[in-house]
Design a protein around this motif. Structure first.
Motif, short mmCIF file in Angstrom:
data_model
loop_
_atom_site.label_atom_id
_atom_site.label_comp_id
_atom_site.label_asym_id
_atom_site.label_seq_id
_atom_site.Cartn_x
_atom_site.Cartn_y
_atom_site.Cartn_z
N UNK A 152 -5.71 -6.59 -4.69
CA UNK A 152 -5.42 -5.35 -3.75
C UNK A 152 -4.61 -5.78 -2.48
N UNK A 153 -3.58 -5.06 -2.23
CA UNK A 153 -2.98 -5.21 -0.86
C UNK A 153 -3.13 -4.05 0.08
N UNK A 161 5.09 -2.26 0.51
CA UNK A 161 4.49 -1.74 -0.59
C UNK A 161 2.81 -2.13 -0.48
N UNK A 162 2.10 -1.09 -0.70
CA UNK A 162 0.60 -1.37 -0.70
C UNK A 162 0.54 -1.62 -2.42
N UNK A 163 -0.12 -2.40 -2.82
CA UNK A 163 -0.30 -2.88 -4.28
C UNK A 163 -1.72 -2.88 -4.81
N UNK A 164 -2.03 -2.42 -5.96
CA UNK A 164 -3.43 -2.78 -6.65
C UNK A 164 -3.11 -2.79 -7.96
N UNK A 165 -3.72 -4.03 -8.51
CA UNK A 165 -3.72 -4.35 -10.13
C UNK A 165 -5.04 -4.64 -10.70
N UNK A 204 1.88 0.64 -7.16
CA UNK A 204 2.12 0.52 -5.86
C UNK A 204 2.68 1.61 -4.99
N UNK A 205 2.58 1.54 -3.87
CA UNK A 205 3.28 2.87 -2.90
C UNK A 205 3.76 2.11 -1.70
N UNK A 214 -7.69 6.43 3.50
CA UNK A 214 -8.64 5.99 2.37
C UNK A 214 -7.72 5.75 1.25
N UNK A 215 -8.08 4.90 0.18
CA UNK A 215 -7.45 4.71 -0.98
C UNK A 215 -8.28 4.54 -1.98
N UNK A 216 -7.88 4.94 -3.29
CA UNK A 216 -8.80 4.64 -4.50
C UNK A 216 -7.80 4.52 -5.80
#
Length: 326
Positions: A152-153, A161-165, A204-205, A214-216
């Motif tokens: 998670x970034x 970009x914010x990233x999640x994997x 990514x965003x 907040x992020x989910x």
């Protein structure tokens, strides 16, 4: 003293749940010949599920009683995934009062039932001529998918970009995973990805709008599991600002926002932001969120004055550039 009940034993073999018990098929004997005997030796099986909606990988607990028992009897917990076949997942023995408690792990939506081991399984009796019930009623169980994150970034400079994997379990291709952010009380989907055969996803965003939100991640329901979501904490989108600090010579005095400035006071001075506004600063991997407590700085080119305690929390020097969410 309450009779003790032995712990249930989960059974697995060759990667699938199985146990050598008499198959759960209804008896073909005529009601006229079986009904009198059933009345004499009837042993209806009661069963209750402690939690009908569990997380993937969690254990379910089924407890109940064999009526008219009087002796220790073996019982088997069977599980049938939706669209699948019955198989044994745990076994135990009742106490002399007929009580039992069985536990097992299930990974998909389905049903559970308890069977008296060693007897032909029949459904719960329905009517005066029905065979003695040796199988409890079916208990529906729902399983929430496991939504795991491996990377998670969440701290990014505006425009990056914010990233999640991560992985969704049980693993399957084509499950849609959504990245969502919350601003103004509403969750908004900003990216989505379909899982690979191994259940993997990557999201990514990129945004130019600075701030904290907040992020989910969320995955919807399918045939195997129910929907689930995972909160990822705060997403911080920064901009670069030039700052200085103050403290010595001002300790013990009142700030423009009405509090006493001390050596350990966390806060920041700004020319116009409302008192109490929370600002997150980040520098070389360190971050701190502090309120606006004073006015300043009044030197050209500087946007914030950090208090001494804020300076130390960031590992900041005298003047320089840091990242800010406001």
């Amino acid at each position: 003293m309450k009779p003790s009940v032995s712990r249930s034993r989960a059974v697995t073999a060759a990667g699938a749940l199985s146990l050598a018990v008499v198959p759960a098929t209804a008896s073909a004997q005529s009601p006229q010949t079986t009904a009198p005997q059933a009345t004499a030796s009837a042993a209806p099986v009661s069963a209750s599920l402690h939690d009908s909606h569990v997380r993937y990988g969690s254990r379910v607990t089924v407890s109940g009683r064999i009526a008219q028992s009087g002796t220790v009897q073996p019982v088997v917990l069977e599980y049938r995934p939706r669209g699948g076949q019955w198989s044994a997942v745990a076994q135990d023995e009742t106490d002399k009062a007929g009580r039992y408690r069985l536990r097992a792990t299930v990974r998909r939506n389905g049903a559970l039932r308890v069977v008296l081991a060693g007897r032909p399984a029949t459904a719960v009796a329905a009517g005066p001529t029905a065979a003695a019930p040796t199988t409890s009623r079916e208990l529906a169980v729902r399983v929430a998918a496991a939504l795991r994150t491996t990377k998670v970034r969440r701290d990014v400079v505006a425009g990056r970009a914010a990233t999640v994997s991560g992985t969704v379990l049980p693993a399957a291709a084509g499950r849609v995973v959504r990245l969502q952010v919350r601003r103004g009380g509403t969750w908004r989907t900003v990216d989505r990805d379909a899982t690979s055969r191994g259940g993997r996803y990557a999201l990514s965003w990129r945004t130019a709008r600075i701030g904290r939100m907040s992020m989910r991640v969320r995955v919807g329901a399918d045939r195997a599991t129910t929907a689930t979501r995972r909160t990822l904490g705060r997403l911080n989108v920064y901009r670069r600002v030039f700052v200085s600090w103050y403290g010595p010579g001002f300790y013990g005095g009142r700030t423009a926002c009405g509090q006493t400035l001390g050596y350990g006071t966390l806060g920041v001075a700004h020319k116009s932001l409302p008192c109490g506004t929370k600002v997150t600063f980040r520098l070389r991997g360190r971050s701190v969120t502090v309120p606006v407590i004073d006015r300043g700085p009044y030197v050209g080119g500087r946007e914030y004055d950090l208090t001494g305690a804020t300076k130390r929390a960031l590992g900041f020097g005298s003047t320089g550039t840091v990242l800010s969410t406001v």
